[in-house]
Design a protein around this motif. Structure first.
Motif, PDB file in Angstrom:
ATOM      1  N   GLN A  79      -2.997  11.583   6.910  1.00  0.00           N
ATOM      2  CA  GLN A  79      -2.311  10.544   6.124  1.00  0.00           C
ATOM      3  C   GLN A  79      -3.331   9.484   5.623  1.00  0.00           C
ATOM      4  O   GLN A  79      -4.264   8.984   6.799  1.00  0.00           O
ATOM      5  N   VAL A  80      -3.525   9.221   4.370  1.00  0.00           N
ATOM      6  CA  VAL A  80      -4.586   8.315   3.930  1.00  0.00           C
ATOM      7  C   VAL A  80      -3.678   7.041   3.115  1.00  0.00           C
ATOM      8  O   VAL A  80      -3.067   7.358   2.316  1.00  0.00           O
ATOM      9  N   SER A  81      -4.180   5.641   3.415  1.00  0.00           N
ATOM     10  CA  SER A  81      -3.478   4.556   2.726  1.00  0.00           C
ATOM     11  C   SER A  81      -4.220   4.142   1.724  1.00  0.00           C
ATOM     12  O   SER A  81      -5.633   3.838   2.030  1.00  0.00           O
ATOM     13  N   ILE A  82      -3.709   3.844   0.471  1.00  0.00           N
ATOM     14  CA  ILE A  82      -4.634   3.325  -0.643  1.00  0.00           C
ATOM     15  C   ILE A  82      -3.690   2.064  -0.970  1.00  0.00           C
ATOM     16  O   ILE A  82      -2.366   1.994  -1.091  1.00  0.00           O
ATOM     17  N   PRO A  83      -4.655   1.101  -1.460  1.00  0.00           N
ATOM     18  CA  PRO A  83      -4.056  -0.364  -1.854  1.00  0.00           C
ATOM     19  C   PRO A  83      -2.888   0.058  -2.963  1.00  0.00           C
ATOM     20  O   PRO A  83      -3.191   0.891  -4.032  1.00  0.00           O
ATOM     21  N   VAL A 100      -3.984   0.130  -6.863  1.00  0.00           N
ATOM     22  CA  VAL A 100      -4.228   1.341  -7.505  1.00  0.00           C
ATOM     23  C   VAL A 100      -3.007   2.096  -7.780  1.00  0.00           C
ATOM     24  O   VAL A 100      -2.083   2.292  -7.194  1.00  0.00           O
ATOM     25  N   SER A 101      -3.075   2.468  -8.951  1.00  0.00           N
ATOM     26  CA  SER A 101      -1.819   3.283  -9.737  1.00  0.00           C
ATOM     27  C   SER A 101      -1.496   4.623  -8.853  1.00  0.00           C
ATOM     28  O   SER A 101      -2.088   5.058  -7.820  1.00  0.00           O
ATOM     29  N   LEU A 102       0.012   4.580  -8.618  1.00  0.00           N
ATOM     30  CA  LEU A 102       0.694   5.578  -8.124  1.00  0.00           C
ATOM     31  C   LEU A 102       0.008   6.978  -8.549  1.00  0.00           C
ATOM     32  O   LEU A 102       0.009   7.349  -9.615  1.00  0.00           O
ATOM     33  N   LYS A 103      -0.166   7.822  -7.284  1.00  0.00           N
ATOM     34  CA  LYS A 103      -0.918   8.935  -7.463  1.00  0.00           C
ATOM     35  C   LYS A 103       0.358  10.121  -7.562  1.00  0.00           C
ATOM     36  O   LYS A 103       1.094  10.186  -6.643  1.00  0.00           O
ATOM     37  N   GLU A 151       0.840  -1.210   0.063  1.00  0.00           N
ATOM     38  CA  GLU A 151       0.329  -0.215  -0.053  1.00  0.00           C
ATOM     39  C   GLU A 151       1.019   1.383   0.036  1.00  0.00           C
ATOM     40  O   GLU A 151       2.077   1.175   0.494  1.00  0.00           O
ATOM     41  N   ARG A 152       0.124   2.417  -0.453  1.00  0.00           N
ATOM     42  CA  ARG A 152       0.906   3.773  -0.392  1.00  0.00           C
ATOM     43  C   ARG A 152       0.263   4.676   0.543  1.00  0.00           C
ATOM     44  O   ARG A 152      -0.834   4.625   0.515  1.00  0.00           O
TER      45      ARG A 152
END
Length: 126
Positions: A57-61, A64-67, A42-43
């Motif tokens: 801070q928000v964690s995204i799997p 999902v592409s790098l933002k 995750e990022r």
């Protein structure tokens, strides 16, 4: 201790206007021998929250592409959930809060394919 499903968040009341700051960190999976692999799990992104008056801070799997949005671009988090991790101590417990979401998109755009957050265009939604 964990909340079974986390706490579902009213995005507007909780965060208000969100602005993109940066990628904070990437969390990597571990190999069977306990070493860190090169596969991202995750990022976590830093976002400026007007309603909170600070950075969140928000964690995204990692699926999902790098933002890589512009600094201060207005963003929206898709399906945010707040959750906790509690660790017992000799005086009670230490509790850490974190926010996870399905995706992070530019404000006014639709989510990436694969998430169930596409904007509806049916006449009843207008």
């Amino acid at each position: 201790m964990r909340l079974a499903e986390g706490i579902v968040i009213d995005k507007e009341k909780t965060f208000g206007l969100l602005k993109f700051s940066s990628l904070r960190r990437e969390v990597f999976l571990q190999n069977e021998d306990g070493t860190v692999s090169t596969e991202v799990k995750e990022r976590t992104y830093d976002l400026k929250s007007r309603e909170q008056g600070r950075m969140i801070q928000v964690s995204i799997p990692a699926s999902v592409s790098l933002k890589e949005f512009d600094y201060n671009a207005e963003v929206e988090i898709i399906n945010p959930v707040a959750d906790t991790v509690a660790n017992a101590t000799f005086r009670g417990a230490d509790v850490d809060w974190y926010i996870k979401a399905d995706d992070l998109i530019l404000k006014g755009k639709t989510a990436s394919p694969g998430t169930n957050t596409q904007k509806s265009t049916s006449p009843k939604d207008k």
